[in-house]
Design a protein around this motif. Structure first.
Motif, PDB file in Angstrom:
ATOM      1  N   VAL A 111      97.689  94.087  48.475  1.00  0.00           N
ATOM      2  CA  VAL A 111      96.374  94.723  48.390  1.00  0.00           C
ATOM      3  C   VAL A 111      96.524  96.076  47.696  1.00  0.00           C
ATOM      4  CG1 VAL A 111      94.465  95.705  49.734  1.00  0.00           C
ATOM      5  CG2 VAL A 111      95.518  93.543  50.435  1.00  0.00           C
ATOM      6  N   LYS A 112      95.587  96.414  46.830  1.00  0.00           N
ATOM      7  CA  LYS A 112      95.695  97.671  46.086  1.00  0.00           C
ATOM      8  C   LYS A 112      95.509  98.871  47.002  1.00  0.00           C
ATOM      9  CE  LYS A 112      90.865  97.886  44.502  1.00  0.00           C
ATOM     10  NZ  LYS A 112      89.983  97.810  43.319  1.00  0.00           N
ATOM     11  N   THR A 113      96.078  99.987  46.595  1.00  0.00           N
ATOM     12  CA  THR A 113      96.023 101.228  47.364  1.00  0.00           C
ATOM     13  C   THR A 113      95.227 102.276  46.592  1.00  0.00           C
ATOM     14  OG1 THR A 113      98.153 100.817  48.407  1.00  0.00           O
ATOM     15  CG2 THR A 113      97.415 103.085  48.353  1.00  0.00           C
ATOM     16  N   GLY A 114      94.491 103.106  47.333  1.00  0.00           N
ATOM     17  CA  GLY A 114      93.718 104.161  46.699  1.00  0.00           C
ATOM     18  C   GLY A 114      92.699 104.718  47.668  1.00  0.00           C
ATOM     19  N   MET A 115      91.678 105.396  47.135  1.00  0.00           N
ATOM     20  CA  MET A 115      90.601 105.919  47.968  1.00  0.00           C
ATOM     21  C   MET A 115      89.494 104.880  48.036  1.00  0.00           C
ATOM     22  SD  MET A 115      89.308 108.030  49.990  1.00  0.00           S
ATOM     23  CE  MET A 115      90.557 109.310  49.895  1.00  0.00           C
ATOM     24  N   PRO A 116      89.228 104.312  49.219  1.00  0.00           N
ATOM     25  CA  PRO A 116      88.226 103.255  49.347  1.00  0.00           C
ATOM     26  C   PRO A 116      86.802 103.791  49.166  1.00  0.00           C
ATOM     27  CG  PRO A 116      89.733 103.293  51.220  1.00  0.00           C
ATOM     28  CD  PRO A 116      89.925 104.571  50.479  1.00  0.00           C
ATOM     29  N   ASN A 117      85.889 102.874  48.908  1.00  0.00           N
ATOM     30  CA  ASN A 117      84.472 103.211  48.847  1.00  0.00           C
ATOM     31  C   ASN A 117      83.919 103.389  50.253  1.00  0.00           C
ATOM     32  OD1 ASN A 117      84.361 102.978  46.014  1.00  0.00           O
ATOM     33  ND2 ASN A 117      84.085 100.753  46.162  1.00  0.00           N
ATOM     34  N   ALA A 118      82.720 103.922  50.338  1.00  0.00           N
ATOM     35  CA  ALA A 118      82.045 104.067  51.630  1.00  0.00           C
ATOM     36  C   ALA A 118      81.795 102.688  52.233  1.00  0.00           C
ATOM     37  CB  ALA A 118      80.727 104.816  51.452  1.00  0.00           C
ATOM     38  N   LEU A 119      81.725 102.639  53.560  1.00  0.00           N
ATOM     39  CA  LEU A 119      81.446 101.368  54.229  1.00  0.00           C
ATOM     40  C   LEU A 119      80.056 100.874  53.884  1.00  0.00           C
ATOM     41  CD1 LEU A 119      82.862 102.014  57.819  1.00  0.00           C
ATOM     42  CD2 LEU A 119      83.955 100.807  55.928  1.00  0.00           C
ATOM     43  N   ASP A 120      79.919  99.560  53.811  1.00  0.00           N
ATOM     44  CA  ASP A 120      78.624  98.928  53.607  1.00  0.00           C
ATOM     45  C   ASP A 120      77.994  98.684  54.974  1.00  0.00           C
ATOM     46  OD1 ASP A 120      76.432  97.363  53.093  1.00  0.00           O
ATOM     47  OD2 ASP A 120      77.550  95.706  52.164  1.00  0.00           O
ATOM     48  N   PRO A 121      76.924  99.396  55.329  1.00  0.00           N
ATOM     49  CA  PRO A 121      76.337  99.240  56.664  1.00  0.00           C
ATOM     50  C   PRO A 121      75.757  97.849  56.911  1.00  0.00           C
ATOM     51  CG  PRO A 121      74.912 100.564  55.262  1.00  0.00           C
ATOM     52  CD  PRO A 121      76.192 100.377  54.509  1.00  0.00           C
ATOM     53  N   LEU A 122      75.492  97.106  55.847  1.00  0.00           N
ATOM     54  CA  LEU A 122      74.927  95.760  55.991  1.00  0.00           C
ATOM     55  C   LEU A 122      76.008  94.678  56.090  1.00  0.00           C
ATOM     56  CD1 LEU A 122      71.994  95.959  53.411  1.00  0.00           C
ATOM     57  CD2 LEU A 122      71.922  96.359  55.882  1.00  0.00           C
ATOM     58  N   GLU A 123      77.258  95.063  55.899  1.00  0.00           N
ATOM     59  CA  GLU A 123      78.330  94.065  55.886  1.00  0.00           C
ATOM     60  C   GLU A 123      78.431  93.261  57.186  1.00  0.00           C
ATOM     61  OE1 GLU A 123      82.761  93.942  54.133  1.00  0.00           O
ATOM     62  OE2 GLU A 123      82.505  95.401  55.767  1.00  0.00           O
ATOM     63  N   PRO A 124      78.357  93.885  58.374  1.00  0.00           N
ATOM     64  CA  PRO A 124      78.437  93.077  59.601  1.00  0.00           C
ATOM     65  C   PRO A 124      77.379  91.971  59.657  1.00  0.00           C
ATOM     66  CG  PRO A 124      78.760  95.382  60.119  1.00  0.00           C
ATOM     67  CD  PRO A 124      78.348  95.341  58.681  1.00  0.00           C
ATOM     68  N   GLU A 125      76.145  92.287  59.256  1.00  0.00           N
ATOM     69  CA  GLU A 125      75.086  91.279  59.278  1.00  0.00           C
ATOM     70  C   GLU A 125      75.334  90.204  58.225  1.00  0.00           C
ATOM     71  OE1 GLU A 125      72.787  90.845  61.455  1.00  0.00           O
ATOM     72  OE2 GLU A 125      73.274  92.670  62.569  1.00  0.00           O
ATOM     73  N   HIS A 126      75.844  90.589  57.064  1.00  0.00           N
ATOM     74  CA  HIS A 126      76.124  89.612  56.015  1.00  0.00           C
ATOM     75  C   HIS A 126      77.192  88.621  56.480  1.00  0.00           C
ATOM     76  CE1 HIS A 126      74.649  92.553  52.665  1.00  0.00           C
ATOM     77  NE2 HIS A 126      73.656  91.914  53.261  1.00  0.00           N
ATOM     78  N   ILE A 127      78.210  89.135  57.145  1.00  0.00           N
ATOM     79  CA  ILE A 127      79.263  88.259  57.639  1.00  0.00           C
ATOM     80  C   ILE A 127      78.729  87.348  58.732  1.00  0.00           C
ATOM     81  CG2 ILE A 127      81.442  88.205  58.929  1.00  0.00           C
ATOM     82  CD1 ILE A 127      82.320  90.632  57.331  1.00  0.00           C
ATOM     83  N   ALA A 128      77.946  87.904  59.634  1.00  0.00           N
ATOM     84  CA  ALA A 128      77.368  87.094  60.706  1.00  0.00           C
ATOM     85  C   ALA A 128      76.483  85.988  60.146  1.00  0.00           C
ATOM     86  CB  ALA A 128      76.566  87.984  61.654  1.00  0.00           C
ATOM     87  N   ASP A 129      75.705  86.297  59.115  1.00  0.00           N
ATOM     88  CA  ASP A 129      74.850  85.285  58.485  1.00  0.00           C
ATOM     89  C   ASP A 129      75.699  84.162  57.892  1.00  0.00           C
ATOM     90  OD1 ASP A 129      72.540  86.605  59.147  1.00  0.00           O
ATOM     91  OD2 ASP A 129      72.290  87.575  57.190  1.00  0.00           O
ATOM     92  N   SER A 130      76.797  84.526  57.229  1.00  0.00           N
ATOM     93  CA  SER A 130      77.670  83.523  56.633  1.00  0.00           C
ATOM     94  C   SER A 130      78.302  82.634  57.704  1.00  0.00           C
ATOM     95  CB  SER A 130      78.761  84.197  55.805  1.00  0.00           C
ATOM     96  OG  SER A 130      78.216  84.893  54.713  1.00  0.00           O
ATOM     97  N   VAL A 131      78.738  83.245  58.799  1.00  0.00           N
ATOM     98  CA  VAL A 131      79.339  82.485  59.894  1.00  0.00           C
ATOM     99  C   VAL A 131      78.331  81.485  60.459  1.00  0.00           C
ATOM    100  CG1 VAL A 131      80.232  82.648  62.251  1.00  0.00           C
ATOM    101  CG2 VAL A 131      81.019  84.257  60.506  1.00  0.00           C
ATOM    102  N   ALA A 132      77.089  81.947  60.658  1.00  0.00           N
ATOM    103  CA  ALA A 132      76.060  81.075  61.211  1.00  0.00           C
ATOM    104  C   ALA A 132      75.694  79.945  60.249  1.00  0.00           C
ATOM    105  CB  ALA A 132      74.817  81.894  61.553  1.00  0.00           C
ATOM    106  N   LYS A 133      75.523  80.272  58.971  1.00  0.00           N
ATOM    107  CA  LYS A 133      75.129  79.256  57.988  1.00  0.00           C
ATOM    108  C   LYS A 133      76.216  78.202  57.798  1.00  0.00           C
ATOM    109  CE  LYS A 133      72.071  82.312  55.355  1.00  0.00           C
ATOM    110  NZ  LYS A 133      71.924  83.124  54.120  1.00  0.00           N
TER     111      LYS A 133
END
Length: 330
Positions: free
Chosen positions: A108-130
């Protein structure tokens, strides 16, 4: 169906090898550029796997593309991708694709990461459910830049999956939350079914293999999970072939048992590129079998020790085996 997917918002066609430039001048492994090329040893026959190409593999790949996902399976060049994708298994990585550490084994690449995506938890949950997943594994990069190391984001993701897919069991593979007081408690309070944190190697190899981590901190992290919630299964894994001695592996087993860890995985280290730590040896299947026998005798509920063992390999089936082993033990 147990599927584990990794949400990275990248084009899966963007392949990178040995520090070749990616995108707008960004290097895949800028932090490894100073490392001399390491000899890449030829893999023995027992490491070789069948090239993917089945219908089920193609269907899984189609699902990944349809949902705009990129998998750790592809990103890390996992040797089990053919088998896992044929069974519709893959892996979710949260908090981005850029790590704040520069471990010598990791692709995995190393560096300064971007800010967290606040919608990511819901996006993952939607994918798991679908996708109707029965078991999901969630991992992440190290986020030393965050005050809590990303603990709250892990908890939010777990809670979102619980809300959208209450029958799905959840396994997490976390960073060490080093110098992040209170972070572990936040994650454990969300009550994942399996808490995995990998030691990766024996303590004598930490300086060269995992310099940003601390061996006994990781042992204590796993022990603390059990103190906070004894019902959560704990899991850890290491790679062999990095120059460790056999007696060191056996001592590591004892250290994990002292922390009441339930499940141990041991797999062969494979060098991602010439800039990474070299493979010192290929451990034979017979040696892996010996490690399996010894670890089982030391009291682990479950052991997976083979050349191709990886942390999330057979995660759904292993969770069922963990539950059965706990019931049998009483």
């Amino acid at each position: 169906m147990a599927v584990v997917l990794d949400l990275l918002n990248q084009d899966p066609r963007r392949k990178v090898q040995e520090g070749v430039q990616v995108g707008a001048g960004q290097l895949r492994h800028p932090e490894k550029a100073h490392r001399p090329d390491q000899e890449v040893m030829r893999k023995p026959d027992w490491i070789r796997v069948k090239a993917p190409g089945s219908r089920a593999f193609a269907e899984t790949r189609a699902i990944v593309k349809e949902h705009g996902l990129v998998t750790v399976c592809e990103e890390a060049g996992c040797p089990n991708i053919g088998e896992c994708w044929e069974k519709k298994h893959a892996t979710f990585m949260i908090m981005g694709d850029t790590c704040t550490r520069a471990c010598a084994f990791c692709n995995v690449k190393t560096g300064m990461p971007n800010a967290l995506d606040p919608l990511e938890p819901e996006h993952i949950a939607d994918s798991v459910a679908k996708l109707g997943l029965s078991h999901v594994v969630i991992t992440s990069v190290d986020r030393d830049d965050l005050a809590d190391g990303g603990a709250q984001h892990f908890a939010q993701t777990i809670n979102a999956i619980r809300a959208r897919a209450p029958d799905t069991t959840i396994e997490i593979l976390t960073p060490d939350f080093l110098r992040k007081p209170g972070a572990l408690e936040v994650v454990v309070a969300a009550r994942p079914d399996v808490f995995n944190h990998n030691l990766e190697t024996v303590p004598s190899k930490y300086l060269s293999v995992r310099p940003g981590a601390r061996y006994f901190h990781s042992i204590r992290l796993l022990q603390r999970v059990k103190e906070l919630d004894p019902t959560i299964f704990t899991k850890s894994g290491i790679m062999v072939g990095l120059g460790e001695e056999r007696h060191e592996v056996l001592q590591l087993m004892d250290d994990l048992r002292s922390a009441d860890v339930d499940f141990l995985t041991i797999g062969q280290y494979l060098q991602p590129t010439r800039k990474h730590h070299r493979v010192v040896s290929f451990v034979t299947p017979e040696e892996f079998k010996s490690y399996d026998t010894i670890a089982t005798a030391k009291g682990f509920l479950l052991v997976s020790a083979t050349p191709l063992t990886r942390s999330s390999h057979h995660a759904g089936e292993d969770f069922a085996r963990l539950k059965a082993a706990r019931l049998a033990k009483g």
